[in-house]
Design an enzyme around this catalytic site. Structure first.
Site, PDB file in Angstrom:
ATOM      1  N   TRP A 170      -2.468  -2.834  -1.703  1.00 41.37           N
ATOM      2  CA  TRP A 170      -2.127  -4.259  -1.776  1.00 41.37           C
ATOM      3  C   TRP A 170      -3.041  -4.919  -0.759  1.00 41.37           C
ATOM      4  CZ3 TRP A 170      -0.337  -8.280   1.289  1.00 41.37           C
ATOM      5  CH2 TRP A 170       0.172  -9.391   0.601  1.00 41.37           C
ATOM      6  N   GLU A 206      17.851 -17.741  -6.404  1.00 42.51           N
ATOM      7  CA  GLU A 206      17.476 -16.400  -6.860  1.00 42.51           C
ATOM      8  C   GLU A 206      17.014 -16.425  -8.322  1.00 42.51           C
ATOM      9  OE1 GLU A 206      16.757 -13.740  -5.502  1.00 42.51           O
ATOM     10  OE2 GLU A 206      17.006 -12.158  -6.991  1.00 42.51           O
ATOM     11  N   ARG A 232       4.333  -0.415  -4.525  1.00 41.60           N
ATOM     12  CA  ARG A 232       3.985  -0.921  -3.198  1.00 41.60           C
ATOM     13  C   ARG A 232       2.700  -1.749  -3.205  1.00 41.60           C
ATOM     14  NH1 ARG A 232       6.773   1.606   0.749  1.00 41.60           N
ATOM     15  NH2 ARG A 232       5.218   1.025   2.279  1.00 41.60           N
ATOM     16  N   LYS A 258       6.496  -4.643  -3.606  1.00 40.09           N
ATOM     17  CA  LYS A 258       7.936  -4.501  -3.418  1.00 40.09           C
ATOM     18  C   LYS A 258       8.317  -4.436  -1.947  1.00 40.09           C
ATOM     19  CE  LYS A 258      12.006  -2.897  -5.178  1.00 40.09           C
ATOM     20  NZ  LYS A 258      12.444  -4.254  -5.479  1.00 40.09           N
ATOM     21  N   ASN A 318      -2.043   2.070   5.387  1.00 44.93           N
ATOM     22  CA  ASN A 318      -1.110   1.013   4.992  1.00 44.93           C
ATOM     23  C   ASN A 318      -0.764   0.257   6.258  1.00 44.93           C
ATOM     24  OD1 ASN A 318       1.083  -0.492   4.052  1.00 44.93           O
ATOM     25  ND2 ASN A 318       2.515   1.197   4.281  1.00 44.93           N
ATOM     26  N   GLY A 319      -1.069  -1.031   6.301  1.00 50.14           N
ATOM     27  CA  GLY A 319      -0.779  -1.813   7.511  1.00 50.14           C
ATOM     28  C   GLY A 319      -1.944  -2.734   7.820  1.00 50.14           C
ATOM     29  N   HIS A 337      17.897 -36.360  -5.077  1.00 48.63           N
ATOM     30  CA  HIS A 337      17.003 -36.785  -4.001  1.00 48.63           C
ATOM     31  C   HIS A 337      15.578 -36.288  -4.217  1.00 48.63           C
ATOM     32  CE1 HIS A 337      20.505 -38.275  -1.947  1.00 48.63           C
ATOM     33  NE2 HIS A 337      21.106 -37.121  -2.202  1.00 48.63           N
ATOM     34  N   CYS A 367       0.843  -1.196   0.000  1.00 49.20           N
ATOM     35  CA  CYS A 367       0.000   0.000   0.000  1.00 49.20           C
ATOM     36  C   CYS A 367       0.880   1.248   0.000  1.00 49.20           C
ATOM     37  CB  CYS A 367      -0.956   0.085   1.174  1.00 49.20           C
ATOM     38  SG  CYS A 367      -2.171  -1.221   1.248  1.00 49.20           S
ATOM     39  N   GLU A 376       8.510 -15.029 -10.047  1.00 51.05           N
ATOM     40  CA  GLU A 376       7.910 -13.738  -9.723  1.00 51.05           C
ATOM     41  C   GLU A 376       7.309 -13.043 -10.927  1.00 51.05           C
ATOM     42  OE1 GLU A 376      10.162 -11.432  -6.167  1.00 51.05           O
ATOM     43  OE2 GLU A 376      11.386 -11.815  -7.917  1.00 51.05           O
ATOM     44  N   LYS A 424      13.297 -15.258  -9.492  1.00 56.21           N
ATOM     45  CA  LYS A 424      13.063 -14.214 -10.498  1.00 56.21           C
ATOM     46  C   LYS A 424      12.067 -14.718 -11.547  1.00 56.21           C
ATOM     47  CE  LYS A 424      14.120 -11.325  -8.999  1.00 56.21           C
ATOM     48  NZ  LYS A 424      14.691 -11.254  -7.699  1.00 56.21           N
TER      49      LYS A 424
END
Ligand code: G6P
Length: 609
Positions: free
Chosen positions: A73, A482, A27, A604, A99-100, A505, A2, A489, A486
């Protein structure tokens, strides 16, 4: 998580709010909305991106020089028009953005309902604005009502509020979610971060937890929500507007990938002490002795920052000889960690605001550990709350998928490693050798990125699949994680990163002719082992893409595609090897028509736990 923005001043607020929301859109982008005061209070909101909101706005009906805006968000309530912010009290006279997470919203809602209040949304935020109304009707002062409501709240908030009763004023407050106050000439901009402020002023105040601000056109006051006035220091925004614009690139992610030669240079600038073959990190001066004598280092982070921590573990253990543990911040904070007073805890965070990392850091402090930060955003909560730290100096990162922040974090970790190693066990000759490798790094990054076209050409190998496997060993095992992250995402392809040997395994069962397997296979002391792993994949018809060291011709007979990166010191190899993987995920996402900078469901800066 947010974005919030508010404006009080002489100008029309709407364009400032919309522009601010676009800056803050990284955000969250589930919905957007604005509220303006012009005698009346007008609220407009819409599910979707800021551009969706813009397309339904009629600016001539939205005039006013005081206003607030929000990009969401979603946490409580699905992302539709109704649940979009701003929310208002039942008389439509107060508007609030948040926001929260208000953790006790259900209990407050129940009490208000028993008082005759009705609710129209599924959000926790509506409860807060109705609570302000509840107190306002009893005490007759908006400020007191705002403070009383905030004192009832359990959870996190960055809020901004305006009301018809006080037509030239914005209230703002923070607890756990970031909030910055831009101090202009006869105008104020309040926002979740400085990117929405820098266009108007460079003077900024960062509110602390349980602090609030009252903004009128000609003055502002900062105080605690317990009504004690606090004189906050005004700080200077350290970046320029160009840094938060796309600058000719199609996407922020691509721009940020190509900024890496410079951001890595910036992470090293002034920090290499070539004369003494060591590294100078001014931000750690106060804890030098503690670092030298540390028995153990614990690294905390989330997402990509956690991956950087994993590389840091290999670096610090192998080169500086210090035992390291790396933990997901979200796990660490809830599992009663065993900590000793001579432990050093390092929180790694691009934003410096990730709720779990911040909470884990506070937990470590409670246990008496020395806390350090590797943080990108200057003045952010984690940067302020750690005992000492090193900024990664990557500049603002806007693309939701982290790229340049990661390589800057790795650069800082490598600097810390050299500094510690030189204090503990590394000789000057080895120190000089590593510093040389560090000095050469930005050029090698540049050289690697110049091969973007080659990466683009092989993106189709992955773009048409549903799954992909990324395998690496040692320093480059976290790079495999990573690379897979990527891809997940931004292109929504299921990808897993694994230590290459561990493949036997489990993941090997997935391998067939449709499975692309990306190997990170630099020419280091475990090269032969990874070649064996590549052969195991080939024997099962897997399609191999290899990231290899320049000059390694042997690998060409094993892999369908080879992307070469220059040779470097092994502990710096993750910085080079991750570059083609960033590019690969970018081009795959493009080919699949995905929104690279704003992937679905992600944000983000995750300021809720
Ligand atoms: C979010 C972002 C990731 C980031 C993670 C940790 O999930 O989308 O890119 O790695 O948060 O963020 P931080 O700001 O603490 O590094």
């Amino acid at each position: 998580m947010c974005g919030i923005v508010g404006y009080v001043g002489p100008k029309e607020a709407l364009p400032i709010l919309i522009n601010g929301l676009k800056r803050l859109e990284y955000r969250g982008y589930d919905s957007a909305g604005v509220a303006l005061l012009n005698g009346e209070l007008t609220i407009k909101k819409k599910a979707g991106k800021v551009s969706d909101l813009e397309s339904v706005l009629r600016p001539e009906t939205l005039q006013g020089t005081v206003g607030i805006g929000h990009t969401r968000w979603a946490t409580h309530g699905e992302p539709n028009d109704t649940n979009a912010h701003p929310h208002s009290d039942q008389r439509g006279e107060i508007a609030l953005i948040h926001n929260g997470v208000i953790e006790n919203y259900a209990a407050i809602k129940k009490t208000l309902e028993s008082e005759g209040y009705t609710f129209h949304t599924q959000t926790d935020t509506e409860v807060l604005v109705q609570l302000v109304r509840f107190f306002y009707d009893r005490v007759g002062s908006m400020e007191t009502a705002f403070r009383q409501a905030l004192k009832q709240v359990v959870g996190t908030y960055g809020v901004a509020m305006l009301s018809k009763m006080e037509p030239g004023r914005i209230y703002a407050a923070r607890n756990g979610s970031p909030l910055a106050l831009g101090i202009g000439d006869g105008e104020y901009v309040v926002a979740s971060d400085a990117s929405a402020i820098v266009q108007h002023t460079r003077q900024v105040i960062y509110l602390g937890d349980r602090e609030m601000a009252i903004l009128d056109r000609d003055r502002y006051v900062t105080k605690t929500i317990d009504d004690e006035v606090v004189n906050k220091q005004i700080e200077e925004i350290t970046f320029d507007i160009e840094q938060i614009e796309r600058g000719g690139y199609d996407h922020f992610m691509l721009k940020e990938i190509f900024e890496q030669p410079e951001t890595i240079r910036n992470a090293m600038r002034g920090r290499l002490n070539l004369e003494e073959s060591t590294v100078r990190l001014g931000g750690l001066r106060t804890v030098t002795n503690k670092l030298r004598d540390a028995r153990r280092i614990i690294i905390l982070g989330c997402g990509t920052s956690w991956h950087a921590g994993l590389v840091g573990e290999y670096m610090l253990e192998q080169i500086a000889g210090i035992p390291v543990e790396v933990e997901y911040a979200s796990e660490f904070r809830y599992r009663d960690p065993i900590l000793y007073k001579d432990d050093i805890v390092i929180a790694i965070s691009q934003s410096g605001e990730t709720a779990d990392t911040l909470a884990a850091l506070r937990e470590a402090k409670r246990h008496g550990a020395t806390t350090l930060g590797i943080v990108n955003v200057v003045g952010s909560s984690i940067a302020r709350e750690t005992d000492a730290g090193v900024y990664s100096h990557a500049g603002p990162e806007i693309g939701v998928a982290s790229t340049k922040a990661f390589t800057s974090q790795l650069t800082v970790l490598s600097l810390m490693t050299v500094m510690l190693a030189r204090m503990r066990r590394m000789g000057a000759a080895e120190g000089a050798h590593i510093l040389k490798a560090l000095t050469e790094l930005p050029e090698k990054v540049e050289y690697t990125l110049a091969r973007a076209e080659q990466v683009q050409k092989i993106a189709h190998e992955i773009a048409s699949t549903q799954n992909a496997l990324y395998l690496g060993r040692g320093y480059n095992f976290p790079v495999a994680l990573e690379g897979a992250l990527k891809l997940k995402e931004i292109s929504y392809i299921h990808a897993e990163g694994y230590p290459a040997a561990e493949m036997k395994h489990g993941p090997i069962a997935l391998i067939d002719a449709n499975m692309p397997v990306v190997f990170i296979a630099p020419k280091d002391d475990i090269y032969d082992k990874i070649v064996t792993n590549i052969q195991e994949v080939r024997a099962r018809s897997g399609r191999v893409i290899a990231i290899a060291t320049e000059g390694d011709t042997r690998i060409e007979s094993l892999a369908e595609h080879v992307i070469y990166v220059p040779e470097t010191h092994p502990f710096l190899s993750p910085i080079l090897n991750v570059l083609p993987l960033q590019l690969l995920s970018y081009y795959v996402a493009l080919q699949r028509g995905c929104n690279v900078d704003q992937p679905r469901n992600l944000a983000k800066s995750v300021t809720v736990e």
